[in-house]
Design a protein around this motif. Structure first.
Motif, PDB file in Angstrom:
ATOM      1  N   VAL A  61      12.887  -0.692   0.013  1.00  0.00           N
ATOM      2  CA  VAL A  61      12.220  -1.464   0.753  1.00  0.00           C
ATOM      3  C   VAL A  61      10.487  -1.200   1.022  1.00  0.00           C
ATOM      4  O   VAL A  61      10.170   0.038   0.615  1.00  0.00           O
ATOM      5  N   ALA A  62       9.752  -2.253   0.871  1.00  0.00           N
ATOM      6  CA  ALA A  62       8.508  -1.940   1.050  1.00  0.00           C
ATOM      7  C   ALA A  62       8.252  -1.767   2.477  1.00  0.00           C
ATOM      8  O   ALA A  62       8.518  -2.964   3.148  1.00  0.00           O
ATOM      9  N   SER A  63       7.622  -1.051   3.311  1.00  0.00           N
ATOM     10  CA  SER A  63       7.368  -0.916   4.705  1.00  0.00           C
ATOM     11  C   SER A  63       5.811  -1.111   4.778  1.00  0.00           C
ATOM     12  O   SER A  63       5.024  -0.578   4.248  1.00  0.00           O
ATOM     13  N   GLU A  74      12.305  -0.067  -8.811  1.00  0.00           N
ATOM     14  CA  GLU A  74      11.253   0.505  -9.785  1.00  0.00           C
ATOM     15  C   GLU A  74       9.802  -0.322  -9.235  1.00  0.00           C
ATOM     16  O   GLU A  74       8.932   0.080  -9.912  1.00  0.00           O
ATOM     17  N   PHE A  75       9.722  -0.940  -8.108  1.00  0.00           N
ATOM     18  CA  PHE A  75       8.745  -1.830  -7.655  1.00  0.00           C
ATOM     19  C   PHE A  75       7.532  -0.613  -7.245  1.00  0.00           C
ATOM     20  O   PHE A  75       8.130  -0.165  -6.484  1.00  0.00           O
ATOM     21  N   GLU A  76       6.257  -0.881  -7.569  1.00  0.00           N
ATOM     22  CA  GLU A  76       5.275  -0.045  -7.331  1.00  0.00           C
ATOM     23  C   GLU A  76       4.556  -0.757  -5.936  1.00  0.00           C
ATOM     24  O   GLU A  76       4.391  -1.982  -6.026  1.00  0.00           O
ATOM     25  N   VAL A  77       4.414  -0.035  -5.059  1.00  0.00           N
ATOM     26  CA  VAL A  77       3.718  -0.363  -3.811  1.00  0.00           C
ATOM     27  C   VAL A  77       2.333   0.426  -3.413  1.00  0.00           C
ATOM     28  O   VAL A  77       2.375   1.665  -3.717  1.00  0.00           O
ATOM     29  N   LYS A  78       1.391  -0.164  -2.806  1.00  0.00           N
ATOM     30  CA  LYS A  78       0.090   0.583  -2.561  1.00  0.00           C
ATOM     31  C   LYS A  78      -0.078   0.334  -1.074  1.00  0.00           C
ATOM     32  O   LYS A  78       0.226  -0.423  -0.498  1.00  0.00           O
ATOM     33  N   PRO A  79      -0.802   1.345  -0.383  1.00  0.00           N
ATOM     34  CA  PRO A  79      -1.257   1.447   0.994  1.00  0.00           C
ATOM     35  C   PRO A  79      -1.758   0.032   1.340  1.00  0.00           C
ATOM     36  O   PRO A  79      -2.566  -0.530   0.426  1.00  0.00           O
ATOM     37  N   PRO A  80      -1.249  -0.336   2.625  1.00  0.00           N
ATOM     38  CA  PRO A  80      -0.772   0.046   3.724  1.00  0.00           C
ATOM     39  C   PRO A  80       0.567   0.211   3.664  1.00  0.00           C
ATOM     40  O   PRO A  80       1.247   0.550   4.424  1.00  0.00           O
TER      41      PRO A  80
END
Length: 330
Positions: free
Chosen positions: A176-178, A239-245
């Motif tokens: 998950v992306a949080s 494999e999905f990339e997430v960035k801040p926040p």
């Protein structure tokens, strides 16, 4: 009357801070901000408005209708809303009365057939099948009690969830992306950030089956509610990339009891809690590291709903509590 904090109001009226914030979000309740004090407080007029909302909700008046009543206080308008609800109640009472009469008739027929030694076959009786086929029942809304004490008792009885109301589901493990915000209006802030993330990343194309969960983190201990936070998850490919926040996390999944509500009916939480705490087959299962998200909310069909206003009546939410089967002694 001195100003009350959101925590004090929550405890005094046995209503969750989540519900209070949502009432404010949709414009049926307002909080006050003192000079040099940036957080939610409620004065006597706010409390009186909340008391009105609570009574109307116990009378099964919808949030949309309550908002309409506050926007138009003409007696004729309010009477129209009440009459509309009475009509629905009359239909439900009539349906229940029909069912009661049929059941009494069946009991009588079973009793008579037993006395004369005849085996009455319910499934083969054409008269019964013709009567039962067109029936369409919904839940009864309210009884005819008038006093506040009787209303509370009726409301308590009607608020008990039955096993048929609750689903036992398995939530699969997922990456998950949080996104997490604390203070202010974290539900709204995280919702806006998540909406933007989905649009910019085109997650609906990358993962058209994505799911969305939310939960308090933390619930908050400071009386003015300034430490209350809300965290949202959206499932993503591993494999999905997430960035801040945003941060990437792994959800372990597991067994949950689930109860669906329309958007905003967060006062239903206590019904699910009560069911879980008094169930014969299942019991609540909390892990120490998961305490903050013991009350999860899943926005259903979020892939088609993420762009909608949180006031949209078509939004449905599953209230989720982790459970396990009770051990039975054989």
């Amino acid at each position: 009357m001195s100003l009350l904090t959101i925590s004090e109001v929550s405890k005094s009226f046995n209503i969750s801070t989540r519900t209070l914030r949502y009432y404010e979000q949709i414009g049926i309740l307002q909080s006050k901000k003192k000079e040099d004090y940036a957080y939610r407080t409620y004065d006597q007029s706010d409390i009186r408005r909340l008391q009105q909302i609570i009574v109307l909700r116990k009378l099964r008046i919808s949030l949309k209708q309550i908002k309409s009543i506050f926007q138009n206080t003409e007696q004729t308008h309010i009477v129209e809303i009440f009459l509309e609800n009475i009509s629905d109640i009359d239909n439900e009472i009539e349906s229940l009365a029909t069912i009661k009469n049929i059941l009494n008739n069946l009991i009588e027929r079973f009793t008579v057939s037993t006395k004369i030694g005849f085996n009455f076959d319910l499934l083969q009786d054409q008269d019964i099948l013709k009567i039962v086929e067109p029936l369409n029942l919904s839940k009864i809304n309210i009884k005819g009690e008038k006093s506040m004490e009787e209303l509370n008792k009726a409301n308590e009885n009607l608020n008990r969830l039955q096993d048929k109301d609750v689903r036992i589901i398995y939530l699969p493990p997922a990456t998950v992306a949080s996104v997490h915000c604390v203070g202010g209006s974290p539900e709204i802030e995280t919702g806006n950030i998540l909406n933007q993330f989905i649009r910019e990343s085109k997650l609906y194309d990358v993962k058209p089956d994505f799911r969305h969960y939310g939960f308090n983190n933390p619930n908050g201990n400071i009386p003015d509610g300034s430490d209350h936070g809300y965290e949202r998850w959206v499932t993503i490919p591993e494999e999905f990339e997430v960035k801040p926040p945003f941060t990437k996390k792994y959800f372990q999944g597991g067994l949950y009891c689930s109860y669906m509500i329309p958007m905003g009916a967060f006062d239903e939480w206590f019904r699910l809690y009560n069911w879980a705490q008094n169930n014969d087959k299942y019991e609540l299962k909390y892990k120490e590291e998961l305490v903050e998200r013991e009350c999860m909310e899943e926005h259903l069909n979020y892939v088609n709903k993420y762009m909608l206003s949180p006031e949209d009546s078509t939004i449905q939410i599953d209230l989720l509590l982790p459970v396990k089967e009770k051990q039975t002694n054989v």
